[in-house]
Scaffold this motif. Structure first.
Motif, mmCIF file in Angstrom:
data_model
loop_
_atom_site.group_PDB
_atom_site.id
_atom_site.type_symbol
_atom_site.label_atom_id
_atom_site.label_comp_id
_atom_site.label_asym_id
_atom_site.label_seq_id
_atom_site.Cartn_x
_atom_site.Cartn_y
_atom_site.Cartn_z
ATOM 1 N N ILE A 59 0.876 -1.169 0.000
ATOM 2 C CA ILE A 59 0.000 0.000 0.000
ATOM 3 C C ILE A 59 0.923 1.232 0.000
ATOM 4 N N PRO A 60 0.614 2.094 -0.903
ATOM 5 C CA PRO A 60 1.471 3.291 -0.902
ATOM 6 C C PRO A 60 1.290 4.071 0.409
ATOM 7 N N GLN A 61 2.406 4.568 0.792
ATOM 8 C CA GLN A 61 2.393 5.342 2.060
ATOM 9 C C GLN A 61 2.716 6.803 1.746
ATOM 10 N N LEU A 62 2.067 7.520 2.429
ATOM 11 C CA LEU A 62 2.307 8.958 2.290
ATOM 12 C C LEU A 62 3.064 9.413 3.542
ATOM 13 N N GLN A 63 4.250 9.937 3.315
ATOM 14 C CA GLN A 63 5.041 10.408 4.467
ATOM 15 C C GLN A 63 5.093 11.940 4.386
ATOM 16 N N ILE A 64 4.716 12.554 5.454
ATOM 17 C CA ILE A 64 4.737 14.034 5.515
ATOM 18 C C ILE A 64 5.723 14.429 6.601
ATOM 19 N N GLN A 65 6.655 15.204 6.165
ATOM 20 C CA GLN A 65 7.648 15.703 7.135
ATOM 21 C C GLN A 65 7.548 17.229 7.123
ATOM 22 N N THR A 66 7.348 17.793 8.319
ATOM 23 C CA THR A 66 7.197 19.263 8.417
ATOM 24 C C THR A 66 8.317 19.847 9.265
ATOM 25 N N THR A 67 8.686 21.000 8.894
ATOM 26 C CA THR A 67 9.636 21.780 9.702
ATOM 27 C C THR A 67 8.887 23.038 10.115
ATOM 28 N N LYS A 68 8.872 23.209 11.381
ATOM 29 C CA LYS A 68 8.113 24.390 11.830
ATOM 30 C C LYS A 68 8.922 25.656 11.550
ATOM 31 N N GLY A 69 8.218 26.713 11.376
ATOM 32 C CA GLY A 69 8.858 28.010 11.155
ATOM 33 C C GLY A 69 9.202 28.685 12.483
ATOM 34 N N ILE A 70 10.409 29.201 12.557
ATOM 35 C CA ILE A 70 10.830 29.919 13.784
ATOM 36 C C ILE A 70 10.976 31.391 13.423
ATOM 37 N N LEU A 71 10.213 32.163 14.129
ATOM 38 C CA LEU A 71 10.230 33.617 13.907
ATOM 39 C C LEU A 71 11.132 34.237 14.967
ATOM 40 N N GLY A 72 12.126 34.945 14.549
ATOM 41 C CA GLY A 72 13.007 35.657 15.480
ATOM 42 C C GLY A 72 12.691 37.147 15.465
ATOM 43 N N LEU A 73 12.937 37.791 16.555
ATOM 44 C CA LEU A 73 12.669 39.230 16.660
ATOM 45 C C LEU A 73 14.002 39.974 16.816
ATOM 46 N N LEU A 74 14.214 40.975 16.024
ATOM 47 C CA LEU A 74 15.350 41.868 16.184
ATOM 48 C C LEU A 74 14.823 43.114 16.910
ATOM 49 N N ILE A 75 15.350 43.327 18.091
ATOM 50 C CA ILE A 75 14.852 44.446 18.910
ATOM 51 C C ILE A 75 15.969 45.465 19.055
ATOM 52 N N ASP A 76 15.718 46.654 18.562
ATOM 53 C CA ASP A 76 16.605 47.786 18.846
ATOM 54 C C ASP A 76 15.975 48.522 20.030
ATOM 55 N N LYS A 77 16.682 48.539 21.137
ATOM 56 C CA LYS A 77 16.113 49.162 22.345
ATOM 57 C C LYS A 77 15.991 50.676 22.126
ATOM 58 N N PRO A 78 14.987 51.283 22.720
ATOM 59 C CA PRO A 78 14.867 52.741 22.599
ATOM 60 C C PRO A 78 15.973 53.428 23.434
ATOM 61 N N ILE A 79 16.401 54.585 22.986
ATOM 62 C CA ILE A 79 17.435 55.365 23.705
ATOM 63 C C ILE A 79 16.784 56.670 24.139
ATOM 64 N N GLN A 80 16.885 56.915 25.410
ATOM 65 C CA GLN A 80 16.331 58.155 25.971
ATOM 66 C C GLN A 80 17.427 58.835 26.779
ATOM 67 N N GLU A 81 17.727 60.062 26.420
ATOM 68 C CA GLU A 81 18.727 60.854 27.151
ATOM 69 C C GLU A 81 18.035 62.117 27.638
ATOM 70 N N ILE A 82 18.145 62.363 28.953
ATOM 71 C CA ILE A 82 17.557 63.571 29.553
ATOM 72 C C ILE A 82 18.671 64.294 30.295
ATOM 73 N N GLU A 83 18.811 65.573 30.009
ATOM 74 C CA GLU A 83 19.820 66.391 30.686
ATOM 75 C C GLU A 83 19.129 67.659 31.171
ATOM 76 N N GLN A 84 19.371 67.983 32.422
ATOM 77 C CA GLN A 84 18.746 69.183 32.992
ATOM 78 C C GLN A 84 19.842 70.220 33.228
ATOM 79 N N PRO A 85 19.942 71.246 32.364
ATOM 80 C CA PRO A 85 20.944 72.293 32.609
ATOM 81 C C PRO A 85 20.563 73.104 33.842
#
Length: 184
Positions: A3-29
């Motif tokens: 009997i023919p067999q059907l073989q299914i092989q899956t690779t899940k997708g991995i989503l990566g996140l590139l995060i550039d952190k926010p930069i906040q500079e406060i100076e009080q003259p």
């Protein structure tokens, strides 16, 4: 049978996140401040003290008299000498009138006139300082000081704020895949 067999092989997708952190500079003259302090207004008023010294009596004691006073004293001395002369003549006349009582009135009168009285001792202390008359009028001093308020100029400086927002970007670290095989 195969009997023919059907073989299914899956690779899940991995989503990566590139995060550039926010930069906040406060100076009080710091605040800018200019400060000035005007000098106080100072007002002073004085009345001078007065010292009066009258030395006319002491000066008269050492024979430093003014012409008016000297004239008055000479007139008084002349009057007194005239009165003493009149008194002496009257006394001599009384003695001569009583010649009948005995005695030698003319010789007594001559003896009185020719025998001088003993001269006073020539030492005399002059310049009695208790005769100096002094008066003192006190002076005054008034001081009025008016303080001046300081002049303040304050500039409040706003804070210096730099903000760089962050970024989030998705990156596929592993793509999903499906492999289907048929085996006979």
């Amino acid at each position: 049978m195969n009997i023919p067999q059907l073989q299914i092989q899956t690779t899940k997708g991995i989503l990566g996140l590139l995060i550039d952190k926010p930069i906040q500079e406060i100076e009080q003259p710091k605040a800018t401040m200019n400060q000035e302090q005007p000098a106080a207004i100072l007002e002073m008023s004085t009345t001078r003290p007065q010292l009066s010294i009258d030395t006319s009596e002491v000066r008269a004691d050492i024979d430093l008299k003014g012409p008016l006073r000297r004239g008055d004293e000479n007139a008084q001395y002349g009057r007194q000498g005239a009165m003493e002369g009149i008194a002496r003549r009257a006394q001599e006349g009384q003695q001569m009138m009583q010649i009948e009582n005995g005695g030698n009135a003319i010789v007594d009168i001559i003896r009185q006139q020719t025998t001088p009285a003993p001269a006073p001792l020539g030492i005399r202390f002059v310049g009695d300082r208790t005769k100096i008359q002094m008066s003192f009028q006190q002076g005054t001093l008034e001081i009025n000081a008016t303080p001046q308020r300081p002049i303040l100029d304050v500039q409040i400086n706003k804070p210096i704020h730099h903000y760089t927002p962050g970024k989030v970007s998705g990156v596929m670290e592993q793509y999903p895949s499906i492999q289907i095989d048929i085996k006979w």
